[in-house]
Scaffold this active site. Structure first.
Site, PDB file in Angstrom:
ATOM      1  N   ARG A 219       0.871  -1.176   0.000  1.00 14.89           N
ATOM      2  CA  ARG A 219       0.000   0.000   0.000  1.00 14.89           C
ATOM      3  C   ARG A 219       0.903   1.218   0.000  1.00 14.89           C
ATOM      4  NH1 ARG A 219      -3.028  -0.829   5.423  1.00 14.89           N
ATOM      5  NH2 ARG A 219      -1.696   0.937   5.744  1.00 14.89           N
TER       6      ARG A 219
ATOM      7  N   HIS B 201      -4.403   2.855   5.142  1.00 13.32           N
ATOM      8  CA  HIS B 201      -5.495   1.914   4.909  1.00 13.32           C
ATOM      9  C   HIS B 201      -6.636   2.592   4.142  1.00 13.32           C
ATOM     10  CE1 HIS B 201      -8.511  -1.145   5.722  1.00 13.32           C
ATOM     11  NE2 HIS B 201      -9.276  -0.218   6.250  1.00 13.32           N
TER      12      HIS B 201
ATOM     13  N   TYR C 281       2.124   4.185  11.376  1.00 15.08           N
ATOM     14  CA  TYR C 281       2.734   2.946  11.883  1.00 15.08           C
ATOM     15  C   TYR C 281       3.648   2.280  10.845  1.00 15.08           C
ATOM     16  CZ  TYR C 281      -1.449   1.815   9.286  1.00 15.08           C
ATOM     17  OH  TYR C 281      -2.405   1.787   8.308  1.00 15.08           O
TER      18      TYR C 281
HETATM   19  C1  LIG Z   1     -14.537  -9.759   9.487  1.00 19.90           C
HETATM   20  C2  LIG Z   1     -14.001  -8.347   9.471  1.00 19.90           C
HETATM   21  N1  LIG Z   1     -13.135  -7.955  10.437  1.00 19.90           N
HETATM   22  C3  LIG Z   1     -12.660  -6.686  10.457  1.00 19.90           C
HETATM   23  C4  LIG Z   1     -13.062  -5.779   9.505  1.00 19.90           C
HETATM   24  C5  LIG Z   1     -12.537  -4.337   9.534  1.00 19.90           C
HETATM   25  N2  LIG Z   1     -11.556  -4.171   8.457  1.00 19.90           N
HETATM   26  C6  LIG Z   1     -11.898  -3.659   7.258  1.00 19.90           C
HETATM   27  S1  LIG Z   1     -10.631  -3.653   6.169  1.00 19.90           S
HETATM   28  C7  LIG Z   1      -9.575  -4.309   7.325  1.00 19.90           C
HETATM   29  C8  LIG Z   1      -8.147  -4.626   6.978  1.00 19.90           C
HETATM   30  C9  LIG Z   1      -8.120  -5.810   6.073  1.00 19.90           C
HETATM   31  O1  LIG Z   1      -6.811  -6.128   5.708  1.00 19.90           O
HETATM   32  P1  LIG Z   1      -6.571  -7.064   4.469  1.00 19.90           P
HETATM   33  O2  LIG Z   1      -7.565  -8.179   4.448  1.00 19.90           O
HETATM   34  O3  LIG Z   1      -5.146  -7.455   4.479  1.00 19.90           O
HETATM   35  O4  LIG Z   1      -6.914  -6.160   3.213  1.00 19.90           O
HETATM   36  P2  LIG Z   1      -6.287  -4.726   2.848  1.00 19.90           P
HETATM   37  O5  LIG Z   1      -7.140  -3.692   3.549  1.00 19.90           O
HETATM   38  O6  LIG Z   1      -4.868  -4.722   3.315  1.00 19.90           O
HETATM   39  O7  LIG Z   1      -6.384  -4.604   1.373  1.00 19.90           O
HETATM   40  C10 LIG Z   1     -10.221  -4.522   8.542  1.00 19.90           C
HETATM   41  C11 LIG Z   1      -9.584  -5.093   9.748  1.00 19.90           C
HETATM   42  C12 LIG Z   1     -13.991  -6.235   8.515  1.00 19.90           C
HETATM   43  N3  LIG Z   1     -14.442  -5.428   7.547  1.00 19.90           N
HETATM   44  N4  LIG Z   1     -14.435  -7.519   8.518  1.00 19.90           N
END
Ligand SMILES: Cc1ncc(C[n+]2csc(CCOP(=O)(O)OP(=O)(O)O)c2C)c(N)n1
Length: 325
Positions: free
Chosen positions: A244, A248, A256
């Site tokens: 990224r 986020h 971080y």
């Molecule tokens: C089951 C669930 N837990 C937590 C979240 C909150 N959340 C949304 S995006 C995210 C990070 C996800 O990381 P990753 O799967 O690696 O995808 P990235 O955002 O890095 O593309 C989180 C924790 C969610 N949407 N669904």
């Protein structure tokens, strides 16, 4: 997977490049609108993962089904979605994809065989597998492709969906977008495995990891998996390794993430990488790059004006269109 020969013509290389630039410029416009207070809700950008989203999206045919997640604007655009529809959606307009019920990239368009994600990560995997099997039962040669983040790949539905897909030999492709951070959690705190694609062994299906910042590699590996699935040879798991380049979401400054690491990411920018490569091999010239960018900027400007001029939804629409007839 070498049974399916993937030819990347110069025209296709230019298309891959153009679509990545379109994704980047559209997202920059979305962030500008967000900072002006015109967009309500989260803006999760794919800056740095365009090669993964565009390379995968363009590997699908019109009849195939796409299940993108929150960072995958590039896949929506590659599957044929217009910039105007994306902006109408983000701006919550009444003629947007969800008729103003939602803002943001959690959106579907069944005219283009795009099913957006519910917010709960991982839960679309069984839905995508079910779609793949359902279409096969209807006699259609259709493939379903779903994305999941590396963080989301720790959800139970990942196992249930992929195991069922493997047993059923479903025409299904699952892409793990490993951008090394699940929000603020770095990969080493979430996994002890070197490659997440190695999990494929446990399901008895092919697993591949690929440089997710190299769109030519991504396209080739995903296209092979898609055609393999279409030919009845079952699902594949592909891990695209990227990063990224920002936080986020637009409200996260990624404090971080080590600043030096961010600088290194900038040097590996997937768009610049392809631009330099195509320039060196003579597929792209400076004037052609300038023309592509100018045309895209014009398209995005016109779409922005049209979207801002579109009316907001009427209040009573909130209760309409929620259930199938
Ligand atoms: C089951 C669930 N837990 C937590 C979240 C909150 N959340 C949304 S995006 C995210 C990070 C996800 O990381 P990753 O799967 O690696 O995808 P990235 O955002 O890095 O593309 C989180 C924790 C969610 N949407 N669904």
């Amino acid at each position: 997977m070498s049974a399916f020969n993937v030819d990347i013509t110069p025209e296709l290389k230019v298309k891959l490049y153009t679509m990545m630039v379109k994704t980047r410029l559209t997202e920059e416009r979305i962030i500008a609108l967000y900072r002006q207070g015109r967009i309500v809700g989260g803006v999760y950008t794919g800056r740095g993962v365009e090669a993964t989203t565009v390379g995968s999206g363009l590997a699908l045919e019109a009849q195939d089904w796409l299940f993108p997640i929150h960072r995958d604007l590039g896949a929506h655009l590659a599957k044929g979605q217009s910039v105007l529809n994306i902006l109408l959606q983000y701006l919550g307009r009444g003629n947007g994809l969800s008729r103003g019920k939602d803002s943001g990239i959690h959106c579907s368009d069944t005219r283009l065989n795009i099913v957006g994600n519910v917010s709960h990560l991982g839960h679309m995997i069984p839905v995508a597998v079910g779609t793949a099997i359902g279409k096969r039962m209807q006699g259609e040669k259709v493939v379903a492709l779903n994305f999941i983040g590396e963080g989301g790949s720790n959800i139970g539905d990942f196992h249930e969906g992929l195991n069922f897909a493997a047993v059923q030999k479903a025409p299904f492709v699952l892409i793990i977008e490993n951008n090394h951070y699940a929000y603020s959690t770095p990969t080493h705190k979430g996994f002890s495995a070197k490659y997440l694609s190695d999990r494929a062994i446990g399901y008895g299906i092919p697993g591949h990891h690929v440089d997710g910042t190299d769109v030519l590699q991504v396209y080739k590996v995903v296209k092979e998996a898609v055609e393999r699935a279409r030919a009845g040879e079952g699902p594949s798991l592909i891990e695209c390794l990227s990063f990224r380049m920002v936080g986020h979401s637009a409200h996260d400054d990624a404090f971080y993430v080590d600043k030096q690491r961010m600088k290194e990411y900038e040097k590996k920018d997937p768009i610049l990488r392809l631009e330099h490569h195509l320039h060196r091999e003579g597929t792209l010239s400076e004037p052609l790059i300038a023309t592509i960018k100018a045309e895209l900027e014009e398209e995005i400007e016109q779409a922005t004006q049209a979207a801002l001029d579109s009316p907001l939804p009427e209040a009573h629409w909130a209760a309409e269109g929620l259930f199938a007839e």
